[in-house]
Design a protein around this motif. Sequence first.
Motif: not given
Lengths: 360, 336
Positions: A150-157, A162-166
Amino acid sequence: MKHNIEYRSGDISRNLLHRIADVCKKEIRIMEVCGTHTVSLFRHGIRTVLPETVCLVSGPGCPVCVTAQGDIDACIALARIPNTIVATFGDLVRVPGTNSSLLKEKAGGSDVRLVYSTLDALDIARANPEKQVVFPGVGFETTAPTIAASILAAKDSGISNYSVYAVHKRVPPALDALMAFEGVRIDGFLLPGHVSAVIGTNAYASFFEKYNMPCVIAGFEPADILLGLLRLAEMIQSGMPALENAYTRVVALNGNPRAEAIMNRVFENGDAIWRGLGPILGSGLLIRREFADYDAAVRFGIRAFDSPSPGGCACGDILIGKLTPPECPLFKTICTPVDPVGPCMVSSEGSCAAYYQYGA
Amino acid sequence: MKKEVILLDHGSGGKLSNDLVSALMLPVFDNTILSRLGDSATLDVGGTRLAFSTDSYVVDPIFFPGGNIGDLAVNGTVNDIAMSGATPLYLSVGLIIEEGFSVSDLETIVQSMGRAARTAGVSIVTGDTKVVNRGAADKIFINTSGIGLIPEGIHIEGGNARPGDRIILSGTMGDHGITILNQREGLSFDAPVQSDSAPLNHMVARMLAASRNIHVLRDPTRGGVGTILNEVALQSNVGIRIVESGLPVNSSVAGLCELLGLDPLYVANEGKLIAVVASEDAERVLSVVREDPFGLDACIIGEVVSAHPGRVVLETIIGGERIIDMPTGEKLPRIC
């Protein structure tokens, strides 16, 4: 549903049960590491038909349960930031933080939305460009690749809100840490199926070599679990430990290289704090600096709170197999699924919730 | 009742809903009719026994495969009345509509309410319409209330189950709940599932004609079969045993439940009933249920026992046991 009929066959299961009873002359203690195994053991009534010589203890394999109190409190703090949507898997919403839960924050006006996929969280971000969307990344190697994706997809598009608390965690380092605890007596490990589908049988090789302990990867249907237990019982009784894969239809020696590559592209190994086990070196999956823009901890400056675990709650000892849920003084008295004290009582994979729901 | 605000769980039909009713409502409304807590109230009016029931419908989405909020609202109240053994006669309809709602959608909903009423043989005799500002309600909410006549000699309620009784389920579990969930945003699996929304009053009438030994009738809506069996076990102070291998579930529903981690035992139905029947009449009642168009897949799923009073125990496929507990949290909000 045809895919699992054979694995739920009464005949096959009864046959395996007879063989386990034949093998198990002395008592053995097996840890089912994974919360899904705990639930499946109850759901299919496996505990009620196993011979008394087989003692099963639940392990630290429920991702919500091992999430530190301070990280739960951080997720709640994120939900309180104005114009922020917390998009989360349903498991997390009822987990009690120190003073609240995501469910209570939702009732109090925070925008907390349940999603079934990280891609749904991305869709929410796309549809609400004026708001921030945060996904609490709680999970093991099973879910980490999808969150990385999802992070890669957010970056690509070009989705920038959008962010993730990992707070993802790795299973093999936890097994290693577990062995160091005093009072933990385990003769063999039933290893998780889904985690192993990603990391592969080989990921446990160094653990096995270090402790020479029977280890069997198993699936989640009754016949899968019983086959895993039979192999463990045979190894323990014969004194010939091995690392085996009894879930070959899903788990490969090297796991799923593509999923692992995605996971490793976004995350790097780092230290993590586990509820019950404390800090474990190299057991966390941290977002790489390259993707810091998608790291909610960086974006909002919110780190894990310094929160103590709730008083009297034995989640810690339960997660390492020292205690069973009914041995916790709060179990069914103060701590219930409606009013949980610890996460083990509320997560669908939590051992306390499973013991409570299935009346053990 | 220490919680400060209402949570979705308070409307789930589970433990928190029960807490709300017993701690907040019962002491205030205090009367012996309400305290029986049946699907409908039983009233004695000048020697005539009436069943009276109400229900509000907030399902999202309002249109779904197998029905819409309109026929659901009619069938739901018809069924609540029928579960007391009564013949449903008259319904009221209250509409709460959001400003901006499509008139043609409203027409479709009202038309299907009319069709459902005709199928069930009831008349909608009074009603009310309110329109609220955009955002003050979501599209349309419907309340229906209804009354029915309880035939002489019929005494059906949740507390009447006796050890030895058989438990009949009139068809597959979970079709409605899974259909609604599947329609929700982001979850459109291409699966052949549809709601089982249907009136059950004609089925009940035939059952009552076939046997005088029907002890309990319940429709397992929100909370599903598992929740209702728990309620019967508690109200009758009996144990209930069911057999996993005999539980009817459509394969698509079973597959979606697996994917979503749901147990069909706890997923809502809108056109199914559970009947607790004396063992000597069970086969006869079962065959009558199977003759009804909405009861083709009916089967006996278990029995009432004197052991473990208040508990429902399932015999699993591999011969083990598991306790079927009352669910605690809201699995699927706005399912009906």
